[in-house]
Design an enzyme around this catalytic site. Structure first.
Site, PDB file in Angstrom:
ATOM      1  N   SER A 101       0.837  -1.194   0.000  1.00 48.88           N
ATOM      2  CA  SER A 101       0.000   0.000   0.000  1.00 48.88           C
ATOM      3  C   SER A 101       0.880   1.255   0.000  1.00 48.88           C
ATOM      4  CB  SER A 101      -0.960  -0.044   1.189  1.00 48.88           C
ATOM      5  OG  SER A 101      -1.997   0.898   1.042  1.00 48.88           O
ATOM      6  N   ASP A 235      -9.674  -6.479  -3.417  1.00 50.53           N
ATOM      7  CA  ASP A 235      -9.231  -5.162  -2.939  1.00 50.53           C
ATOM      8  C   ASP A 235     -10.205  -4.073  -3.387  1.00 50.53           C
ATOM      9  OD1 ASP A 235      -7.868  -2.879  -2.133  1.00 50.53           O
ATOM     10  OD2 ASP A 235      -5.911  -3.647  -2.755  1.00 50.53           O
ATOM     11  N   HIS A 263      -7.401  -5.874   0.692  1.00 53.73           N
ATOM     12  CA  HIS A 263      -6.297  -4.908   0.646  1.00 53.73           C
ATOM     13  C   HIS A 263      -5.155  -5.259   1.602  1.00 53.73           C
ATOM     14  CE1 HIS A 263      -4.298  -1.211  -0.333  1.00 53.73           C
ATOM     15  NE2 HIS A 263      -4.278  -0.828   0.926  1.00 53.73           N
TER      16      HIS A 263
END
Length: 310
Positions: A101, A235, A263
């Site tokens: 991320s 996600d 995610h």
């Protein structure tokens, strides 16, 4: 049965501020960089599965986890420089760099700033590869979010999230892990310094229109770097399409999806993620790039653009 491998917490002083990292195992170094409001603790499952063959190093980014929350620079470049300084302090010259991320953006920035220290690059549900991002993160970047964040991080709200996640997990729902991950990640945000650091980090990369920092114009630099792109198929925070586009843009890259993950693949499917990472590391050779090679990569791109313009 062998005892479980421990993810040891260690602490050093970096430029007068507390920097915490966790380490496990021995062998070639693999650096795991966490995402927004996450910490090195979120890598424990993956680290334990890689530590039999690798020295796994997971830093708490400044302003996150148990590291200090000073007033200062929370840009991708600042985070990358802090990781460089941490690795230097503990005697790691080069490593395979893995980022999730926000950590994916930091990992790409680390490679861009310190290519000589990067042997491989893995991007897990990475930021910085397109504008689209969840409405929740866009909203958190808006003015006035600090007050809402302090309410959301109240211990009663976090306790409710955690208990709700536990109930969902008991029913077999994978969303339970997601809710508990959010509750655990937001717990440090009860402290004003941590909330300030989070908002500074968030606003450095996201605004009300989406992600405001993009690595797309520099992906050509990865042409000679072993590159892995992994995405959770469920996600809803950063679109899977970003991963597919990046795979097409980076020749020779490897692209994998994890059906069980959204995610947070490092929490939702640590076994699957660790297996993909291990196979990729074992089937690629580390790159040792020097200044001359780095200059040649940039120069080739410039020449091609000049030719195309004539």
């Amino acid at each position: 049965m062998n005892p479980p491998l421990r993810f040891h917490e260690r602490q050093i002083d970096l430029h007068g501020h507390r920097a915490v990292y966790r380490v496990a195992g021995s062998g070639p170094p693999v650096v795991l960089i966490h995402g927004m409001v996450n910490s090195s603790r979120h890598w424990q499952g993956v680290a334990s599965l890689l530590a039999d063959s690798y020295t796994v190093i997971a830093p708490d980014l400044i302003g996150h986890g148990d590291s200090a929350t000073p007033r200062g620079d929370y840009s991708l470049g600042a985070h990358a420089a802090s990781i460089r300084d941490l690795l230097t302090a503990i005697g790691v010259e080069r490593a395979t760099i893995v980022g999730h991320s926000l950590g994916g953006g930091v990992a790409m920035q680390f490679f861009y700033q310190f290519p000589q220290r990067t042997e491989r690059l893995a991007l897990i549900s990475s930021g910085g590869l397109g504008r689209e991002v969840s409405p929740l993160l866009r909203s958190a970047a808006l003015p006035g979010a600090s007050t809402l964040l302090s309410l959301a991080a109240h211990r009663r709200v976090l306790a409710a999230l955690n208990s709700g996640g536990e109930r969902l997990r008991s029913r077999g729902s994978p969303r339970g892990i997601y809710l508990q991950a959010i509750a655990r990640a937001m717990r440090p945000l009860e402290q004003p310094g941590a909330r300030r650091a989070f908002l500074q980090t968030l606003r450095a990369v996201i605004d009300g229109r989406g992600q405001r920092v993009s690595a797309r114009d520099r992906l050509y630099l990865l042409g000679s770097m072993p590159t892995l792109i992994v995405w959770g198929e469920r996600d809803n925070t950063i679109p899977l399409a970003h991963g597919r586009w990046t795979h097409r843009a980076v020749p020779g890259s490897r692209f994998e999806t994890l059906p069980r993950a959204a995610h947070f693949p490092n929490l939702e499917d640590p076994e699957g993620l660790a297996a993909v990472l291990r196979d990729w590391i074992e089937t690629t050779e580390p790159v040792h790039m020097d200044d001359a090679e780095w200059g040649a990569v940039i120069a080739r791109r410039s020449v091609r653009r000049q030719i195309a313009a004539t």
